[in-house]
Structure formats: C-alpha cells, structure tokens
Design a protein around this motif. Structure first.
Motif, PDB file in Angstrom:
ATOM      1  N   ASP A 143       0.845  -1.194   0.000  1.00 15.06           N
ATOM      2  CA  ASP A 143       0.000   0.000   0.000  1.00 15.06           C
ATOM      3  C   ASP A 143       0.883   1.248   0.000  1.00 15.06           C
ATOM      4  N   THR A 176       1.494   5.296   0.749  1.00 16.35           N
ATOM      5  CA  THR A 176       1.213   6.039   1.980  1.00 16.35           C
ATOM      6  C   THR A 176      -0.062   6.858   1.905  1.00 16.35           C
ATOM      7  N   ASP A 177      -0.488   7.247   0.705  1.00 16.46           N
ATOM      8  CA  ASP A 177      -1.698   8.056   0.640  1.00 16.46           C
ATOM      9  C   ASP A 177      -2.959   7.215   0.807  1.00 16.46           C
ATOM     10  N   GLY A 178      -2.825   5.896   0.832  1.00 19.49           N
ATOM     11  CA  GLY A 178      -3.959   5.012   1.059  1.00 19.49           C
ATOM     12  C   GLY A 178      -4.862   4.827  -0.128  1.00 19.49           C
ATOM     13  N   LYS A 179      -4.503   5.390  -1.298  1.00 22.08           N
ATOM     14  CA  LYS A 179      -5.361   5.288  -2.472  1.00 22.08           C
ATOM     15  C   LYS A 179      -4.853   4.287  -3.500  1.00 22.08           C
ATOM     16  N   TRP A 180      -3.607   3.896  -3.391  1.00 26.22           N
ATOM     17  CA  TRP A 180      -3.027   3.004  -4.391  1.00 26.22           C
ATOM     18  C   TRP A 180      -2.353   1.815  -3.712  1.00 26.22           C
ATOM     19  N   THR A 181      -2.429   0.689  -4.388  1.00 23.69           N
ATOM     20  CA  THR A 181      -1.750  -0.526  -3.931  1.00 23.69           C
ATOM     21  C   THR A 181      -1.013  -1.145  -5.114  1.00 23.69           C
TER      22      THR A 181
END
Length: 211
Positions: free
Chosen positions: A183, A185-190
């Motif tokens: 993941d 750090t911005d939590g939007k992409w993996t």
C-alpha cells in the motif's frame, strides 16, 4: 454410494424418414420397405406394447458407484505475523455400468463400462505482512489417475464379435507461486506483483480390442 441400481433404458418406435420432407413417420403395413413387418426394428423385433415406454429386454442393466474423499485443512501460527497453511485432499471413485442397448429381448447389442479413479493434492503456503505490506508464497502438487474400460457385445448379430477399448491416464502437476502487495502512503493506491510456475506431465495409454 449407488449399490445394485438398474441403469436407464431406452424407448423406441420403428420409423423411417420421409424422402421428400425428411420428417419421420412410423412404419405401417403398406410401407414399401418394412411392410412385411410393420413396427419392427432392423432385426425383425416388434414391441408388443403400444406404449413406447413399455419395453422388453434380454438383460437388466446395472449401475454401481462408490465414491469417497477427505480433506484436511490445518493452520499454524508461526509467530512474527507469519502463518503456515496446509490443505490435503484425497478422492477415490469406482464405477460399473451396463445396459441392454438394443432394447429388445434379442441379445443383439450390449454395452458395459468400468472406471477406477483416484486423486491426491497437497498445498502448502506461507503468508504474512505488516500494516502496509502483505505477502503469500506456496507450493502445490496434484496427481490423479483414471483407468477406463468399455466393452460392446454384438454376438447376437450373426456372430459378429464384440469390441472394446481400455484407456488409462495419469497426470502429475506441481507449481510454486508468490504474491506481494504494497500500500502506498496516501492510502489510495496498492502495488501488486505476483508470479506462478507450473509443470505438468501426463501419461496416456489406449488399447482397442476387436473380436
């Protein structure tokens, strides 16, 4: 488990295809080909019942099948957020089937088939991860073997010998696989990366029996 069950039977009514329309019609006494034996099959048998679902046979068909299997699924906590999983599976089958294929009291055409089958598989996998990362890796093995024998008996057709075939197939497959998820750090992409390698080998034997 199916034990000493009867196989299904066929129903029939003697007919010809109309040379003009192609549609089927039942044979009658004025039929130019089979008029001497209206309603007879190719070997001269006429079903005495007017109900096509009432048949006369020279043999009672049979159907017997036994199948059993077991699966073991075990998880181990190895510590450090790592788990080990084992999945073991086994299956075995035995089947025998026979029928009176000509649907008449004459011993014209019989069919029998016999099958033996077993299958084994084993999977081992490790998985773990952190707050931002997850991973899994493992090995898989599969083996199955089947042996089949089919026999046809035409001895009632003027002594024409029967025929049959026996075939066996053994297959072995093993593979290794792995996958990693990360993941951002911005939590939007993996981000996901994975790979799998598989190796298969098969052995096939076929023998035809005539006469």
């Amino acid at each position: 488990k199916n034990d000493k069950e009867h196989s299904g039977i066929y129903s029939w009514g003697a007919s010809h295809a109309d040379p003009v329309t192609g549609l089927g019609y039942f044979i009658s006494a004025d039929d130019p080909v089979n008029g001497a034996c209206p309603g007879c099959d190719f070997f001269g048998y006429r079903n005495p019942s007017s109900d096509v679902y009432t048949q006369t046979e020279d043999r009672v068909g049979y159907f017997e099948r036994t199948s059993w299997g077991t699966t073991a699924h075990v998880n181990w906590k190895l510590g450090g957020g790592v788990d080990l999983t084992s999945v073991t599976d086994y299956l075995r089958l035995k089947k025998d089937y026979g029928e009176d294929s000509d649907v008449s009291p004459n011993p014209v055409f019989r069919y029998d088939t016999h099958q033996r089958y077993h299958q084994f598989s084993q999977e081992l996998r490790l998985n773990g991860g952190t707050d931002l990362m997850r991973w899994i890796a493992g090995l898989y093995f599969l083996e199955y073997s089947t042996d089949n024998q089919a026999l046809t008996d035409f001895t009632g057709v003027g002594g024409v010998p029967g025929a049959g075939a026996r075939l066996s197939l053994t297959s072995r497959s093993w593979s290794g696989f792995g996958q990693l998820e990360r993941d951002f750090t911005d939590g939007k992409w993996t981000g996901i990366a994975g790979a799998r390698f598989t190796n298969d080998s098969k052995t096939y034997d076929f023998n035809e029996i005539d006469g």
